[in-house]
Design a protein around this motif. Structure first.
Motif: not given
Length: 122
Positions: A96-103, A109-115
């Motif tokens: 899981n990733v919470e809060k990111f900056y793309d430059g 929005d939270a990001l999730w992997g496929h597991g």
């Protein structure tokens, strides 16, 4: 498009160890919090551990003292070292990733992997 890719799951005997990795791809400059969650079929996804940008870690009570979360901040990669595994540690683990900056923009929005499946069984 930003993606999370988990690896390192598998079958291990009780008392054994595994290390999970989660790599990111796409346009990510920095990530505030990265973490691991797990989910057993029919149950809600639960927190395993999280780690902030400055290295502050938080663990579920069930894994304290057995699991260690770490991150490679420049590479935007997070790891979960799991020791003394128990059968109840078996479900699918999600990055899981919470809060990111793309430059350019700050994403909340939270990001999730496929597991990745972890199976602890003799």
């Amino acid at each position: 498009q930003v993606q999370l890719v988990e690896s390192g799951g598998g079958l291990v005997q009780p008392g054994g160890s595994l290390q999970l990795s989660c790599a990111t791809s796409g346009r990510i400059f920095s990530i505030e919090t990265m973490g691991w969650y797990r989910q057993t079929p029919g149950k809600e996804r639960e927190l395993v551990a999280t780690i902030t940008y400055d290295g502050a870690a938080n663990y579920a009570d069930s894994v304290k003292g057995r699991f260690t979360i770490s991150r490679d901040t420049p590479q935007n990669t997070v790891y979960l070292r799991m020791n003394n595994l128990k059968p109840e540690d078996t479900p699918v683990y999600y990055c899981n990733v919470e809060k990111f900056y793309d430059g350019t923009y700050f994403h909340t929005d939270a990001l999730w992997g496929h597991g990745t499946q972890v199976t602890v069984s003799s």
